[in-house]
Motif scaffolding. Structure first.
Motif, PDB file in Angstrom:
ATOM      1  N   VAL A 183       1.086  -1.668  -0.035  1.00  7.19           N
ATOM      2  CA  VAL A 183      -0.043   0.065  -0.223  1.00  7.19           C
ATOM      3  C   VAL A 183       0.741   1.220   0.122  1.00  7.19           C
ATOM      4  O   VAL A 183       1.722   1.286   0.412  1.00  7.19           O
ATOM      5  CB  VAL A 183      -0.957  -0.091   1.365  1.00  7.19           C
ATOM      6  N   ARG A 211     -11.040  10.629   4.845  1.00 11.06           N
ATOM      7  CA  ARG A 211     -10.678   9.957   4.228  1.00 11.06           C
ATOM      8  C   ARG A 211      -9.005  10.968   3.479  1.00 11.06           C
ATOM      9  O   ARG A 211      -8.908  12.047   3.711  1.00 11.06           O
ATOM     10  CB  ARG A 211     -11.400  11.217   2.259  1.00 11.06           C
ATOM     11  N   VAL A 235      -8.407   6.158   0.887  1.00  9.52           N
ATOM     12  CA  VAL A 235      -9.100   5.106   0.890  1.00  9.52           C
ATOM     13  C   VAL A 235      -9.837   6.383   1.623  1.00  9.52           C
ATOM     14  O   VAL A 235      -9.884   7.476   2.444  1.00  9.52           O
ATOM     15  CB  VAL A 235      -8.139   4.414   1.772  1.00  9.52           C
ATOM     16  N   ARG A 236     -10.693   5.215   2.702  1.00 17.17           N
ATOM     17  CA  ARG A 236     -12.087   6.046   2.963  1.00 17.17           C
ATOM     18  C   ARG A 236     -12.106   5.071   4.431  1.00 17.17           C
ATOM     19  O   ARG A 236     -12.375   4.210   4.087  1.00 17.17           O
ATOM     20  CB  ARG A 236     -13.514   6.228   2.174  1.00 17.17           C
TER      21      ARG A 236
END
Length: 480
Positions: free
Chosen positions: A39, A109, A118-119
């Motif tokens: 990530v 967010r 990403v949220r």
């Protein structure tokens, strides 16, 4: 369309009831992949909080100068405190009820290079007991408002919306609902509901051709006891469907940047315009223009009365009407722009007969920042400065022409008394980041320059276009 209703925006008293949220954004750059998992690593450089959900609807109303209060549920937590602080800064009267047994709904967010990484959603569905608290509070305060707007995000705050609508209608209020329930009968008694196409079809609506759509929508509102449906149809614009009529409004935007929050802007604008007494068809027309403005911006944006009236002036060019906001309202919107980090530029002049030199000069001034404020000498001031035969064009007409330019955001008249023939006092009210003057002035000769410099701003002198002047235009006309 009668734009005089824009002079009544601040008289609209609106209560927004619904699911309030805190929208939090972490902004940062991404330069590597995490060694712990595949990530990206985002180095956060900026934290930004915004009002979300029903709170964003209230924010839209506040930006349109409506008197707005917000009723909803928050947790007794830091996110709730942050949301309360946001509402105060946005001039929204908070009627939020804090609870220990439910957290404030928050959407977190992470944004990198204008992309959402990403949220994270922090939320629990509210209990019926929480909705009962809102019902009780609504009963206590409903008489203070003209319009009650329910913003339903299906989070549980409006579990008792049927009873809430009954309370509002019994008090003689206009009721609007942005629905999420598939059972539109839950909103029985509402004057307007504003579903999008997905919500319409989820509730059993049929698209088909225009006649099929109209017939189906009429059947739904008749069976559900609803006054009218404003169906938002994306690139197809909007349709206002009543038991006897259907009015279609074409989309008013050429290029869509972001549809986030567009539905909030539509129902907020509709509520404000109805709150001024504007007829429903015209109010929807204004809401449609507002939607076109907001989707051309990034994020859950808002529109100001000045933006909206300028766009309507183009949209209704044949009417020749232009709304001029009172100075205090304009100063309020300038301050809101400053809070958003936008750079304010100020210039001034008579602009009696607009010519190419003026247009180029104002475009150059606007390029120095984000928002351009034009101080406009009033008629008495021009007569004192230029002689009794001037101005050629009165203040209202000059303001209409200047305000219609793409480079100009706000026009403020000055010169009410003789000592105010310079814009120095107005500059102290506007507090611009950049002061621009055209001609061969030295900085120390420019009115208001000392104030701007003392407050950390800059002063720039721009050259006028050779051969372009109002006096030359007048002489040419007189010679013919």
């Amino acid at each position: 369309m009668d734009l005089s209703y824009f002079q009544k925006l601040s008289q609209a008293k609106i209560l927004v009831v619904g699911d309030v949220m805190l929208d939090r954004y972490w902004h940062g750059d991404t330069g590597r992949i995490s060694p712990e998992a595949p990530v990206p690593v985002v180095k956060v450089s900026k934290l930004e909080d915004k009002a979300g959900g029903a709170a964003n609807v209230a924010k839209n109303i506040a930006y349109l100068d409506g008197q707005v209060s917000l009723l909803g549920i928050i947790g007794n937590d830091d996110n709730g405190s942050s949301l309360q602080a946001l509402l105060k800064s946005e001039k929204i009267n908070s009627q939020l009820i804090s609870q220990d047994d439910a957290p404030t709904i928050a959407k977190m967010r992470v944004i990198s290079r204008h992309q959402q990484v990403v949220r994270l959603d922090l939320e629990e569905t509210f209990l019926e007991a929480h909705s009962e608290l809102l019902l009780q509070k609504l009963t206590e305060i409903v008489d203070d408002f003209d319009v009650v707007l329910f913003s339903d995000y299906n989070k549980g705050s409006l579990a008792k919306i049927s009873e809430m609508i009954q309370v509002a209608k019994a008090a003689g209020k206009t009721v609007l609902v942005d629905p999420k329930s598939k059972q539109l009968a839950d909103y029985r008694g509402a004057d307007f509901i504003t579903p999008n196409l997905n919500e319409y079809t989820a509730a059993g609506g049929i698209k088909g051709d225009e006649q099929v759509l109209a017939d189906c929508a009429r059947k739904i509102i008749a069976e559900c006891g609803i006054g009218a449906m404003l169906l938002t149809r994306s690139e197809q614009g909007m349709s206002l469907i009543t038991p006897s009529e259907k009015h279609d409004f074409a989309a008013q935007v050429l290029e869509v940047s972001d549809v986030t929050g567009a539905g909030d802007t539509v129902i907020a604008t509709l509520a404000v315009m109805l709150g001024t007494g504007m007829p429903a068809k015209q109010a929807v027309e204004v809401a449609n223009v507002a939607a076109g403005l907001v989707v051309a911006k990034l994020g859950a944006a808002t529109v100001s009365p000045e933006e909206l009236s300028a766009k309507l002036t183009q949209y209704l060019r044949e009417t020749g009407e232009q709304y001029q906001a009172p100075t205090q309202e304009i100063l309020h919107h300038i301050e809101l722009a400053r809070q958003r980090g936008e750079k304010i530029v100020f210039t001034n002049g008579c602009f009696d007969i607009l010519h190419a030199g003026h247009v180029r000069y104002l475009a150059q001034a606007k390029a120095r920042g984000d928002k351009l404020v034009v101080g406009l000498n009033n008629d008495a001031s021009i007569s004192r400065l230029k002689g009794p035969e001037r101005p050629i064009n009165p203040l209202d007409e000059r303001a209409t022409v200047i305000g219609a330019l793409a480079s100009v955001d706000w026009v403020i008249p000055f010169g009410a008394v003789e000592e105010n023939d310079t814009p120095a006092k107005l500059i102290e009210q506007v507090k611009p980041d950049v002061l621009v003057k055209g001609g061969d002035y030295k900085v120390e000769e420019i009115a208001g320059a000392d104030f701007v410099l003392a407050n950390g701003g800059t002063v720039e002198v721009l050259e006028f276009v050779n051969g372009c002047s109002t006096s030359n235009v007048i002489k040419k006309i007189q010679s013919n």
